[in-house]
Design an enzyme around this catalytic site. Structure first.
Site: not given
Ligand code: SAH
Ligand code: MG
Length: 222
Positions: A132, A149, A152, A178
């Protein structure tokens, strides 16, 4: 709220992934709204996995194109396809069917492609296999919507925010999944990113559907 065509909903429900239907409908509504208000700007997702949520962005992009208001709108989805920390062997969200036996690592790309094919959305999605932050650094176009998303951990969630939030067009949408204000409900990294977006003054909350938060860019900076 924009309705989901029964065929699209069936494909969504058949796909492997981590997006419940109620939150998915909120994501689809946000994408439909962003595509209509910002014609021609892509809808981008970080965290493809097996394409479950990608279907929703693809459906919104296609509907916008079909309406003739948004020529060129497309869904873009970014993932290195090697899985997040919690999806590795021995961890809570591991799926052994997603391991490439030849390489011995997770590979969600083949399953993602089957999902997209089954849903009939191959022409509505650009899939980017990469990390990313690297993709974000190479990206150069304003986006109608960014959906975070991906990883995490604080490291990954923060990098996703810092990499992609600057690309959200004025009046564009930032969606974070989330988000758990109570640590008893889940990890805090997406919540911290969500707080940071609000505290920056650049984003205003539009809707809350359990852990899915929709924000709109109403200010400068991030
Ligand atoms: N949106 C999906 C779930 C995504 S799971 C659904 O609705 O079902 C999170 C995904 O993020 C995993 O597939 C993982 O490979 C990817 N990911 C984690 N960190 C990443 C990073 N730094 N760059 C690219 N992809 C990443
Ligand atoms: Mg998620």
């Amino acid at each position: 709220m924009a309705t989901l065509h029964p065929r699209v909903q069936a494909a969504f429900e058949a796909a492997k992934g981590f997006m419940p239907l109620d939150e998915g409908l909120a994501l689809h509504a946000a994408a439909t709204d962003a595509a209509a208000r910002l014609p021609g700007l892509p809808l981008l997702e970080v965290g493809t996995y097996c394409g479950r949520s990608t279907i929703l962005l693809a459906a919104a992009a296609r509907a916008a194109r079909a309406a003739g208001t948004a020529t060129g709108t497309v869904a873009v989805t970014v993932d290195h396809h090697r899985g997040s920390e919690e999806q590795q062997p021995g961890w809570e969200y591991h799926d052994k069917d997603l391991v490439d036996p030849e390489v011995g690592l997770m590979d969600t790309l083949p399953t993602f492609r089957r999902t997209l094919h089954a849903a009939g959305f191959e022409d509505d999605v650009i899939a980017i296999a990469g990390r990313s932050p690297q993709v974000a650094a190479a990206w150069g176009k304003p986006l109608a919507l960014v959906f975070i998303d991906g990883g995490h951990t604080d490291e990954h969630a923060t990098a996703d925010y810092e990499g992609w939030a600057p690309h959200v067009a004025p009046d564009g949408v930032l969606v974070v999944h989330d988000v758990f204000p109570d640590p008893a409900d889940g990890g805090q990294a997406p919540y911290r990113v969500y707080r940071r977006a609000l505290d920056s003054g650049a984003f205003t909350e539009v809707s809350v559907t359990r852990s899915l938060r929709v924000l709109r860019r109403t200010g400068e900076g991030i």
